[in-house]
Design an enzyme around this catalytic site. Structure first.
Site, short mmCIF file in Angstrom:
data_model
loop_
_atom_site.label_atom_id
_atom_site.label_comp_id
_atom_site.label_asym_id
_atom_site.label_seq_id
_atom_site.Cartn_x
_atom_site.Cartn_y
_atom_site.Cartn_z
CD GLN A 9 -4.86 3.65 8.55
OE1 GLN A 9 -4.47 2.81 7.74
NE2 GLN A 9 -4.03 4.33 9.31
CB SER A 87 -8.08 1.30 1.60
OG SER A 87 -6.68 1.23 1.81
CG LEU A 88 -8.05 -2.28 6.82
CD1 LEU A 88 -7.03 -3.39 6.90
CD2 LEU A 88 -8.10 -1.47 8.10
NE ARG A 112 -3.34 -3.07 2.75
CZ ARG A 112 -4.04 -1.96 2.99
NH1 ARG A 112 -4.29 -1.61 4.25
NH2 ARG A 112 -4.48 -1.20 2.00
CG HIS A 191 -4.17 3.71 -1.56
ND1 HIS A 191 -4.20 2.37 -1.84
CD2 HIS A 191 -4.85 3.87 -0.38
CE1 HIS A 191 -4.88 1.74 -0.89
NE2 HIS A 191 -5.28 2.62 0.00
CD GLN A 239 -5.80 -2.20 -1.32
OE1 GLN A 239 -4.87 -2.06 -0.53
NE2 GLN A 239 -7.01 -2.58 -0.95
#
Length: 279
Positions: A9, A87-88, A112, A191, A239
């Site tokens: 992202q 991340s993503l 998510r 996060h 995560q």
């Protein structure tokens, strides 16, 4: 063989993917059926209003990243030695490693994104010019509510926390030696422990997901080490509320002799980080 990396992202922009959608009509139909709306329309929307929202941005980025990878595989004989994503982007790496098919990955990413979007009220900021240890020490001098979220390079760390804490902490981190402090255009403290409720609900989603053993090694954001098949679901859930150990992940591969990294997404955002880590 090269390492393939996938951005997350923040890499999205209006118009992304326009050269890909017609090339993969079957996958686009699958995506629209899963999501209940047109990914193409979200990406082509003037101004990118929906792309700025987590619940739309994450599925759109996943789709464009995967299509970019599939096009590359059609055009080149190169195959990855390792895979990782920020991340993503980790979900795109897992797709490429055979952990799940396109539709399953998109279903996971869409859920998510919804859960993370619901955990609003937080904020994030990039702190430039300090090491992770220095940022952590400076954060300890603030009231509760600031955590290290993305350990991107030796001197770039993203922090998460309550909106009030993040917006009021600029002078504090600049006084501690940061050269820049940039509040990021996100609506949540990703996060960080403020995502704990989203993590708990996503754990339930992962339990039922058909996830297969990896065919290609993938580096985990959670640890900066290679994923173990047995712990994959737990790692993906954790995560959401744990820091992305990107610098550690790249160092692991550099120490294993990897020197070529191919960024597979709408635009290059990870490559400059990798170059800085390697330097």
């Amino acid at each position: 063989m090269p390492v393939f990396v996938f951005p997350g992202q923040g890499s999205q922009f209006p118009g992304m993917g326009k050269e890909l959608f017609d090339e993969f009509p079957d996958l686009m139909r699958e995506a629209d059926a899963v999501l209940g709306y047109s990914v193409r329309d979200v990406c082509m929307e003037p101004g990118g209003a929906r792309l700025a929202q987590t619940r739309y941005a994450q599925p759109a980025i996943y789709t464009v990243n995967v299509l970019t990878y599939l096009r590359f595989q059609r055009q080149s004989a190169l195959r990855p030695s390792y895979l990782l994503g920020h991340s993503l982007g980790e979900y795109c790496a897992l797709f490429a490693a055979g952990a799940f098919d396109f539709t399953t990955g998109l279903e996971l990413v869409a859920r998510r994104g919804e859960l993370m979007a619901e955990a609003d009220g937080g904020a994030m900021a990039a702190v430039v010019g300090l090491t992770a240890e220095q940022v952590e020490a400076a954060a300890a001098g603030r009231p509760d509510g600031i955590w290290l979220a993305n350990l991107n390079t030796p001197d770039q760390v993203v922090i998460s926390g309550s909106t009030e804490q993040i917006r009021s902490a600029r002078d504090h981190f600049l006084a501690a030696g940061a050269t820049r402090y940039v509040v990021l255009p996100v609506s949540g403290a990703f996060h960080s422990p403020l995502m704990a409720a989203a993590q708990a609900r996503f754990e339930e989603v992962l339990v039922a997901a058909p996830i297969r053993d990896l065919r290609i090694p993938v580096v985990a954001n959670l640890t900066g080490e290679l994923h173990a098949d047995a712990g994959l679901r737990n790692s993906l859930a954790a995560q959401i509320s744990a820091p992305v150990r990107w610098a550690d992940s790249i160092r692991l591969l550099l120490h294993r002799g990897e020197t070529r990294f191919i960024e597979t997404g709408a635009r290059r955002v990870l490559t400059p980080m990798i170059e800085k880590i390697a330097a």
